[in-house]
Design a protein around this motif. Structure first.
Motif, PDB file in Angstrom:
ATOM      1  N   HIS A 154       0.845  -1.188   0.000  1.00 63.46           N
ATOM      2  CA  HIS A 154       0.000   0.000   0.000  1.00 63.46           C
ATOM      3  C   HIS A 154       0.885   1.244   0.000  1.00 63.46           C
ATOM      4  N   SER A 155       0.373   2.328  -0.569  1.00 62.94           N
ATOM      5  CA  SER A 155       1.005   3.637  -0.401  1.00 62.94           C
ATOM      6  C   SER A 155       0.419   4.251   0.865  1.00 62.94           C
ATOM      7  N   ASP A 204      -1.960  -8.383  10.758  1.00 61.29           N
ATOM      8  CA  ASP A 204      -2.175  -9.323   9.650  1.00 61.29           C
ATOM      9  C   ASP A 204      -3.661  -9.434   9.305  1.00 61.29           C
ATOM     10  N   LEU A 205      -4.510  -9.467  10.340  1.00 53.32           N
ATOM     11  CA  LEU A 205      -5.950  -9.580  10.113  1.00 53.32           C
ATOM     12  C   LEU A 205      -6.502  -8.320   9.450  1.00 53.32           C
ATOM     13  N   ILE A 206      -6.033  -7.161   9.876  1.00 50.33           N
ATOM     14  CA  ILE A 206      -6.476  -5.908   9.254  1.00 50.33           C
ATOM     15  C   ILE A 206      -6.130  -5.904   7.771  1.00 50.33           C
ATOM     16  N   SER A 207      -4.922  -6.361   7.451  1.00 51.72           N
ATOM     17  CA  SER A 207      -4.510  -6.445   6.051  1.00 51.72           C
ATOM     18  C   SER A 207      -5.437  -7.366   5.258  1.00 51.72           C
ATOM     19  N   ASN A 225     -20.084  12.437   1.177  1.00 54.46           N
ATOM     20  CA  ASN A 225     -19.255  12.895   0.056  1.00 54.46           C
ATOM     21  C   ASN A 225     -18.835  11.765  -0.880  1.00 54.46           C
ATOM     22  N   GLY A 226     -19.584  10.665  -0.840  1.00 54.17           N
ATOM     23  CA  GLY A 226     -19.429   9.630  -1.843  1.00 54.17           C
ATOM     24  C   GLY A 226     -18.173   8.793  -1.760  1.00 54.17           C
ATOM     25  N   PHE A 227     -17.589   8.663  -0.586  1.00 51.24           N
ATOM     26  CA  PHE A 227     -16.405   7.814  -0.424  1.00 51.24           C
ATOM     27  C   PHE A 227     -16.747   6.374  -0.810  1.00 51.24           C
ATOM     28  N   GLN A 228     -15.862   5.749  -1.598  1.00 51.96           N
ATOM     29  CA  GLN A 228     -16.116   4.392  -2.054  1.00 51.96           C
ATOM     30  C   GLN A 228     -15.028   3.411  -1.611  1.00 51.96           C
ATOM     31  N   GLY A 229     -14.195   3.822  -0.688  1.00 52.97           N
ATOM     32  CA  GLY A 229     -13.149   2.935  -0.194  1.00 52.97           C
ATOM     33  C   GLY A 229     -13.603   2.149   1.023  1.00 52.97           C
ATOM     34  N   ASP A 252      -7.863  -6.384   1.998  1.00 57.54           N
ATOM     35  CA  ASP A 252      -7.652  -7.061   0.712  1.00 57.54           C
ATOM     36  C   ASP A 252      -8.814  -7.975   0.317  1.00 57.54           C
ATOM     37  N   SER A 253      -9.868  -8.006   1.117  1.00 54.89           N
ATOM     38  CA  SER A 253     -10.953  -8.960   0.908  1.00 54.89           C
ATOM     39  C   SER A 253     -12.222  -8.270   0.426  1.00 54.89           C
TER      40      SER A 253
END
Length: 295
Positions: free
Chosen positions: A26-27, A209-212, A98-102, A216-217
């Motif tokens: 990730h950045s 690790d779980l947060i990652s 504000n339409g966040f899609q993350g 990613d899921s």
């Protein structure tokens, strides 16, 4: 292309491990008062004097909210609620409008259960519904945030993770494991509670690790308990530390009264999270990690 991930409160104990886990894929941009971790992209954030730039956060794919006032922080009641409850709710509502899609990751605590003496592993729904009294404002502030995420109608992905006791190198030295390890190493007799509280422990690296995995899921949004390696009486954890360090436990120990002795049994039911990630398990046990505190 690396996804852009903002870690708010990036100098906190958990956040430092989250940043270390995510940096290769990730950045990462850190938001915190200081940048001792040396995150290449860093934005000052020191609530309430230096506030979050909410519009700038819309540019990120993921936001991990690690800011918070912990039990040991000795902050005013107002500050605890502002940082633990009101600010993440304000952020979530702003992102929705504000339409966040993350994806947004936030954290609760099994302290939300309250003054429980029943030997019971609480599901996510049972934590949300708990009417047990809380011995401190930290637990209440986290309970309010969890109830918000149970009811909120958000148009983006969110994961509100209920944490047990997390531990590992870099945690507050006044917490049980580092305090014990350093007391034993110096030949001192620690001042402890009766140790009759049952607690769950999970290493902070396992949590990162779980947060990652969540980021990613395609896991459904919602509230998730973080699974643990060990559920133990505090006094048994103390004995384990002495045994692992090949030290003799003193027969007479000074006793300390603590706020959390009224919470006799705190434990999370991991079923929901394990159904989402059946291959994932916490890997690190307490006795395997103690040497890290002396590294």
């Amino acid at each position: 292309m690396h996804r852009k991930t903002a870690v708010i409160g990036s100098e906190s104990f958990l956040a430092r491990y989250v940043v270390a886990k995510l940096q290769s894929s990730h950045s990462v941009c850190g938001y915190s008062r200081s940048n001792h971790s040396g995150i290449p992209v860093h934005v000052p954030f020191d609530y309430p004097s230096v506030k979050l730039d909410f519009p700038a956060l819309l540019d990120f794919d993921n936001i991990v909210y690690c800011a918070g006032s912990g039990i040991q922080a000795n902050k005013s009641d107002d500050f605890v609620f502002e940082l633990n409850t009101y600010l993440p709710i304000e952020l979530a509502n702003f992102l929705k409008k504000n339409g966040f899609q993350g994806k947004l990751v936030t954290f609760g605590s099994y302290a939300e259960i309250g003054n429980n003496s029943e030997e019971k592993h609480f599901t996510e729904q049972e934590i949300v519904a708990s009417l047990l009294s809380s011995p401190n404002d930290y637990g209440i502030s986290k309970r309010l945030l969890t109830r918000f995420f149970q009811s909120a109608r958000l148009d983006f992905g969110f994961y509100h993770l209920i944490l047990p006791t997390i531990y590992g190198p870099g945690e507050n030295p006044k917490r049980l494991l580092p305090y014990l390890v350093h007391s034993i190493a110096r030949g001192e007799t620690p001042v402890l509670t009766s140790g009759n509280q049952t607690r769950q422990y999970v290493h902070v690296r396992d949590v990162a690790d779980l947060i990652s995995l969540f980021l990613d899921s395609d896991a459904p949004s919602g509230i998730y308990n973080v699974p643990c390696v060990e559920t133990m009486l505090v006094k048994d954890i103390v004995s384990l530390v002495y045994e692992t360090m090949n030290a003799t436990r003193p027969r007479e120990e000074e006793r300390l009264k603590r706020y959390d002795e009224s919470m006799k049994f705190l434990a999370l039911d991991p079923t929901k999270t394990r159904n989402i990630f059946p291959e994932w398990r916490p890997r690190i046990a307490i006795n395997e990690s103690l040497q890290e505190y002396n590294a």
